[in-house]
Design a protein around this motif. Structure first.
Motif, PDB file in Angstrom:
ATOM      1  N   SER A  50       0.565   5.371  -5.310  1.00 50.82           N
ATOM      2  CA  SER A  50      -0.356   3.818  -4.946  1.00 50.82           C
ATOM      3  C   SER A  50       1.054   3.720  -7.014  1.00 50.82           C
ATOM      4  CB  SER A  50      -1.481   3.965  -6.118  1.00 50.82           C
ATOM      5  OG  SER A  50      -2.175   4.222  -4.752  1.00 50.82           O
ATOM      6  N   GLY A  78      -0.368  -5.103   4.124  1.00 57.04           N
ATOM      7  CA  GLY A  78      -0.934  -3.712   3.612  1.00 57.04           C
ATOM      8  C   GLY A  78      -2.441  -3.772   4.023  1.00 57.04           C
ATOM      9  N   TYR A  79      -3.584  -4.915   4.142  1.00 57.84           N
ATOM     10  CA  TYR A  79      -4.291  -5.193   4.575  1.00 57.84           C
ATOM     11  C   TYR A  79      -4.611  -4.953   5.968  1.00 57.84           C
ATOM     12  CZ  TYR A  79      -9.178  -6.630   4.892  1.00 57.84           C
ATOM     13  OH  TYR A  79     -10.342  -7.230   5.346  1.00 57.84           O
ATOM     14  N   GLU A  81      -2.295  -3.703   8.482  1.00 55.98           N
ATOM     15  CA  GLU A  81      -1.822  -2.718   8.514  1.00 55.98           C
ATOM     16  C   GLU A  81      -3.374  -1.322   8.180  1.00 55.98           C
ATOM     17  OE1 GLU A  81       2.996  -1.977   7.383  1.00 55.98           O
ATOM     18  OE2 GLU A  81       1.159  -1.587   5.667  1.00 55.98           O
ATOM     19  N   GLU A  82      -4.078  -1.398   7.541  1.00 51.24           N
ATOM     20  CA  GLU A  82      -4.984  -0.603   7.860  1.00 51.24           C
ATOM     21  C   GLU A  82      -6.364  -0.835   8.651  1.00 51.24           C
ATOM     22  OE1 GLU A  82      -5.207   2.776   6.220  1.00 51.24           O
ATOM     23  OE2 GLU A  82      -3.117   1.947   5.531  1.00 51.24           O
ATOM     24  N   HIS A 113       7.585   0.940   9.939  1.00 54.77           N
ATOM     25  CA  HIS A 113       8.747   0.656   9.041  1.00 54.77           C
ATOM     26  C   HIS A 113       9.416   0.610   9.250  1.00 54.77           C
ATOM     27  CE1 HIS A 113       4.578   1.429   6.329  1.00 54.77           C
ATOM     28  NE2 HIS A 113       5.401   0.935   6.220  1.00 54.77           N
ATOM     29  N   ALA A 133       6.545   6.720   5.107  1.00 50.51           N
ATOM     30  CA  ALA A 133       5.464   6.308   5.294  1.00 50.51           C
ATOM     31  C   ALA A 133       5.011   7.441   6.493  1.00 50.51           C
ATOM     32  CB  ALA A 133       5.770   5.513   6.373  1.00 50.51           C
ATOM     33  N   HIS A 140      -3.494   8.532   4.454  1.00 51.95           N
ATOM     34  CA  HIS A 140      -4.542   8.139   4.919  1.00 51.95           C
ATOM     35  C   HIS A 140      -5.203   7.835   5.579  1.00 51.95           C
ATOM     36  CE1 HIS A 140      -2.300   3.942   1.784  1.00 51.95           C
ATOM     37  NE2 HIS A 140      -2.249   5.015   1.498  1.00 51.95           N
ATOM     38  N   GLN A 157      -2.736   1.033  -0.509  1.00 51.14           N
ATOM     39  CA  GLN A 157      -1.278  -0.615   0.510  1.00 51.14           C
ATOM     40  C   GLN A 157      -1.248  -1.415  -0.945  1.00 51.14           C
ATOM     41  OE1 GLN A 157       0.300   1.367   2.135  1.00 51.14           O
ATOM     42  NE2 GLN A 157      -0.118   0.049   4.053  1.00 51.14           N
ATOM     43  N   ASN A 161       1.981  -2.141  -1.706  1.00 47.29           N
ATOM     44  CA  ASN A 161       3.650  -3.000  -1.338  1.00 47.29           C
ATOM     45  C   ASN A 161       3.320  -4.650  -2.048  1.00 47.29           C
ATOM     46  OD1 ASN A 161       3.181  -0.820   1.045  1.00 47.29           O
ATOM     47  ND2 ASN A 161       2.194  -2.927   2.279  1.00 47.29           N
TER      48      ASN A 161
END
Length: 189
Positions: A50, A78-79, A81-82, A113, A133, A140, A157, A161
């Motif tokens: 991070s 990022g949110y 993506e998770e 990516h 990634a 992750h 993330q 990001n």
């Protein structure tokens, strides 16, 4: 510039509300961390990951409003993506084969990516980002699966990001990195 931010925000909020309204927060990992204390060792690389954007310091290279919109877009991205890769894909596949689920979640996260090739002429840099990634996706995925929660991965993330917009390309660590990579054998093209 504002349209992508609004679209990713709407997507994230809609998905989150759907998960909450259908009582699926535990199933999709939008719940408190459920892991044991030994799992906290996995947080060390997560924290280091991070903070990678902070190694050379931060700078604003675009007007502040534009930089903040880009940072918001990256953070919301990022949110989402998770939720997609760890909340939906991992959990849907883990029922049949956990190893395949972890591998597919990590690799598809990394492979996604590749679209960054449209934003730069540096194809080698994008390929490095894809590899990085995939490794981050694996980290992750393991944390999300073992801990039963996406929140730590989401925080990582969003921070990584969001700060990527303010990365200072050159800084005190650049000469050391160049020296390190110059000592490695040349890549095969």
């Amino acid at each position: 510039m504002l349209v992508p931010v609004i679209c990713i925000l709407v997507l994230g909020v809609t998905a989150t509300l759907w998960i909450i309204r259908n009582g699926l927060t535990g199933k999709f990992g939008l719940c408190p961390f459920k892991g044991n204390r030994r799992l906290f060792l996995w947080f060390v690389p997560l924290i280091l990951r991070s903070c990678t954007n902070l190694t050379n310091g931060l700078a604003i290279s675009a007007p502040l409003g534009v930089a903040l919109l880009i940072a918001a877009n990256m953070a919301f991205g990022g949110y989402v993506e998770e939720i997609i890769f760890r909340g939906v894909l991992l959990r849907a596949m883990a029922k049949d084969n956990l190893r395949s689920a972890i591998l597919v979640s990590a690799v598809t996260f990394g492979a996604g990516h590749i679209v960054n090739v449209f934003h730069t002429a540096n194809i080698f840099g994008v390929l490095l980002q894809v590899g990085y990634a995939i490794v981050i996706g694996f980290l992750h995925t393991v944390i999300a699966y073992k801990g039963g929660s996406l929140w730590l991965c989401i925080a990582s993330q969003i921070f990584a990001n969001g700060t990527s917009v303010f990365v200072q390309e050159e800084g005190p660590f650049l000469p050391a990195l160049l020296l390190l990579f110059s000592a490695l054998p040349p890549p095969i093209w």
